[in-house]
Design a protein around this motif. Structure first.
Motif, PDB file in Angstrom:
ATOM      1  N   ARG A  73       7.067   3.044 -10.630  1.00  0.00           N
ATOM      2  CA  ARG A  73       7.633   2.925  -9.420  1.00  0.00           C
ATOM      3  C   ARG A  73       6.500   3.037  -8.276  1.00  0.00           C
ATOM      4  O   ARG A  73       5.448   3.647  -8.138  1.00  0.00           O
ATOM      5  N   VAL A  74       7.224   2.812  -7.192  1.00  0.00           N
ATOM      6  CA  VAL A  74       6.110   3.683  -5.778  1.00  0.00           C
ATOM      7  C   VAL A  74       5.920   4.511  -5.511  1.00  0.00           C
ATOM      8  O   VAL A  74       7.261   5.851  -6.008  1.00  0.00           O
ATOM      9  N   GLY A  75       4.611   5.527  -5.389  1.00  0.00           N
ATOM     10  CA  GLY A  75       4.550   6.483  -5.181  1.00  0.00           C
ATOM     11  C   GLY A  75       3.842   6.694  -6.576  1.00  0.00           C
ATOM     12  O   GLY A  75       3.253   7.857  -6.542  1.00  0.00           O
ATOM     13  N   ASP A  76       4.082   6.500  -8.047  1.00  0.00           N
ATOM     14  CA  ASP A  76       3.304   7.228  -8.725  1.00  0.00           C
ATOM     15  C   ASP A  76       2.136   6.432  -8.989  1.00  0.00           C
ATOM     16  O   ASP A  76       1.651   5.355  -8.383  1.00  0.00           O
TER      17      ASP A  76
ATOM     18  N   PRO B  59       0.275  -8.832   7.103  1.00  0.00           N
ATOM     19  CA  PRO B  59       0.232  -7.109   6.432  1.00  0.00           C
ATOM     20  C   PRO B  59       0.860  -7.223   6.003  1.00  0.00           C
ATOM     21  O   PRO B  59       2.132  -7.562   6.144  1.00  0.00           O
ATOM     22  N   ILE B  60       1.195  -6.778   4.260  1.00  0.00           N
ATOM     23  CA  ILE B  60       2.384  -6.031   4.189  1.00  0.00           C
ATOM     24  C   ILE B  60       3.225  -5.311   4.713  1.00  0.00           C
ATOM     25  O   ILE B  60       2.415  -4.088   5.095  1.00  0.00           O
ATOM     26  N   LYS B  61       4.910  -5.629   4.323  1.00  0.00           N
ATOM     27  CA  LYS B  61       4.872  -4.335   5.220  1.00  0.00           C
ATOM     28  C   LYS B  61       5.417  -3.264   4.716  1.00  0.00           C
ATOM     29  O   LYS B  61       5.512  -2.595   3.442  1.00  0.00           O
ATOM     30  N   GLY B  62       5.434  -2.713   5.259  1.00  0.00           N
ATOM     31  CA  GLY B  62       5.210  -0.880   5.125  1.00  0.00           C
ATOM     32  C   GLY B  62       3.356  -0.490   4.809  1.00  0.00           C
ATOM     33  O   GLY B  62       3.490   0.672   4.664  1.00  0.00           O
ATOM     34  N   ASP B  63       2.502  -1.279   5.042  1.00  0.00           N
ATOM     35  CA  ASP B  63       1.404  -1.094   4.789  1.00  0.00           C
ATOM     36  C   ASP B  63       0.149  -0.878   5.590  1.00  0.00           C
ATOM     37  O   ASP B  63      -0.645  -1.584   7.209  1.00  0.00           O
ATOM     38  N   LEU B  64       0.682   0.621   6.637  1.00  0.00           N
ATOM     39  CA  LEU B  64      -0.117   1.418   7.884  1.00  0.00           C
ATOM     40  C   LEU B  64      -1.436   0.209   7.535  1.00  0.00           C
ATOM     41  O   LEU B  64      -1.852   0.693   9.018  1.00  0.00           O
ATOM     42  N   LYS B  65      -2.533   1.243   6.341  1.00  0.00           N
ATOM     43  CA  LYS B  65      -3.837   1.241   6.721  1.00  0.00           C
ATOM     44  C   LYS B  65      -4.584  -0.336   7.204  1.00  0.00           C
ATOM     45  O   LYS B  65      -5.093  -0.067   7.008  1.00  0.00           O
ATOM     46  N   TYR B  66      -3.714  -1.350   7.255  1.00  0.00           N
ATOM     47  CA  TYR B  66      -3.873  -2.499   7.135  1.00  0.00           C
ATOM     48  C   TYR B  66      -3.071  -3.350   8.025  1.00  0.00           C
ATOM     49  O   TYR B  66      -2.681  -4.171   8.602  1.00  0.00           O
ATOM     50  N   GLY B  67      -2.179  -2.786   8.987  1.00  0.00           N
ATOM     51  CA  GLY B  67      -2.268  -2.971  10.067  1.00  0.00           C
ATOM     52  C   GLY B  67      -0.815  -3.787  10.884  1.00  0.00           C
ATOM     53  O   GLY B  67      -0.126  -4.103  11.478  1.00  0.00           O
TER      54      GLY B  67
ATOM     55  N   GLY C  82       6.155   3.701   0.537  1.00  0.00           N
ATOM     56  CA  GLY C  82       5.171   2.505  -0.269  1.00  0.00           C
ATOM     57  C   GLY C  82       4.838   1.387   0.640  1.00  0.00           C
ATOM     58  O   GLY C  82       5.287   1.288   1.736  1.00  0.00           O
ATOM     59  N   ILE C  83       4.441   0.215  -0.320  1.00  0.00           N
ATOM     60  CA  ILE C  83       4.359  -1.052   0.772  1.00  0.00           C
ATOM     61  C   ILE C  83       5.045  -1.985  -0.184  1.00  0.00           C
ATOM     62  O   ILE C  83       5.417  -1.587  -1.647  1.00  0.00           O
ATOM     63  N   HIS C  84       5.449  -2.820   0.471  1.00  0.00           N
ATOM     64  CA  HIS C  84       6.325  -3.940  -0.631  1.00  0.00           C
ATOM     65  C   HIS C  84       5.752  -4.795  -0.938  1.00  0.00           C
ATOM     66  O   HIS C  84       4.925  -6.220  -0.779  1.00  0.00           O
ATOM     67  N   LEU C  85       4.908  -4.038  -1.944  1.00  0.00           N
ATOM     68  CA  LEU C  85       3.823  -5.464  -3.316  1.00  0.00           C
ATOM     69  C   LEU C  85       4.489  -4.991  -4.245  1.00  0.00           C
ATOM     70  O   LEU C  85       4.047  -3.305  -4.570  1.00  0.00           O
ATOM     71  N   HIS C  86       4.199  -5.858  -5.118  1.00  0.00           N
ATOM     72  CA  HIS C  86       5.082  -5.647  -6.784  1.00  0.00           C
ATOM     73  C   HIS C  86       4.746  -6.364  -7.734  1.00  0.00           C
ATOM     74  O   HIS C  86       4.026  -7.679  -7.515  1.00  0.00           O
ATOM     75  N   ALA C  87       4.274  -5.865  -8.460  1.00  0.00           N
ATOM     76  CA  ALA C  87       3.363  -6.403  -9.722  1.00  0.00           C
ATOM     77  C   ALA C  87       4.422  -7.420 -10.575  1.00  0.00           C
ATOM     78  O   ALA C  87       4.670  -6.710 -11.087  1.00  0.00           O
TER      79      ALA C  87
END
Length: 232
Positions: A25-28, A178-186, A195-200
């Protein structure tokens, strides 16, 4: 594929005597860190201990990791034999990992292979993408294809050829996506869950003991945008 949910909300995608594959899950966090938060590895150990009524310490090997703000498929080894063989398999890039990402705007091409040279900044835990090789850089390569267009976002399927620090996040940001929610990368704002919208999304690999090919898919989180892309 049958997905099993446990009392800890642990989503088990595959389990046998040698490996267990779960949907993070996001956050784990996969493994313990300085935050002191309970890691996914401990949750899986507890699940195994209770399910099989195991006395004493449960063996569980961490094969690979996912960033805390991401979701998706994580493989753990339940035996030392499986761990050593999986480590070798991942190290030699004999596994095929596929990711899904929701990004800002449309990418430059519908389908493309990206190559950059990444440098890592340990002070702020980020990587930077360069078009040409620079000192202390490592080559990063991935391919993506656009598979779902939303009003404000694009959904990409990504295949990795190398495994660098924050590779997908960094390379997509470098081409203006940039990936949705990813403040670190813009990205301009955070997601409500942090979290960010990146899913394995999936993993294809050879079972470390049975030697049969496994293909495992992790359902996306139950979230508004993911639910448009993959209706539940």
């Amino acid at each position: 594929m049958k997905v099993v949910s446990t009392p800890d909300n642990l989503e088990v995608l595959h389990e046998d005597n040698h490996i267990i594959v779960v949907n993070k899950r996001v956050g784990d966090i996969v493994q313990g860190d300085k935050t002191g938060d309970k890691p996914l590895s401990d949750i899986v150990k507890q699940y195994i201990k209770i399910k099989y009524n195991k006395p004493g310490e449960v063996f569980l090997g961490v094969v690979h990791r996912l960033d805390r703000p991401t979701s998706g498929l994580v493989v753990f080894a339940k035996t030392s034999k499986a761990l050593s063989r999986l480590n070798e398999s991942f190290k030699n890039r004999e596994t095929k990992k596929t990711y899904w990402a929701v990004v800002k705007d449309a990418p430059p091409q519908v389908e493309e292979t990206l190559e950059h040279y990444l440098t890592r900044n340990p002070k702020n835990n980020t990587s930077k993408a360069h078009k040409k090789e620079v000192p202390n850089s490592k080559k990063a390569k991935l391919s993506y294809k656009l598979f779902h267009q939303l009003k404000k976002y694009s959904a990409l399927e990504i295949d990795l050829f190398t495994g660098r620090h924050h590779q997908i996040r960094c390379q997509l940001a470098a081409v203006g996506c940039p990936i949705k929610g990813d403040l670190k990368y813009g990205f301009d704002r955070s997601n409500p869950d942090g979290g960010i919208h990146l899913h394995a999304r999936s993993l294809r690999f050879t079972h470390p003991v049975k030697k049969e090919e496994l293909y495992i898919v992790a359902p996306t989180p139950d979230e508004v945008i993911w639910n448009v892309i993959e209706p539940k």
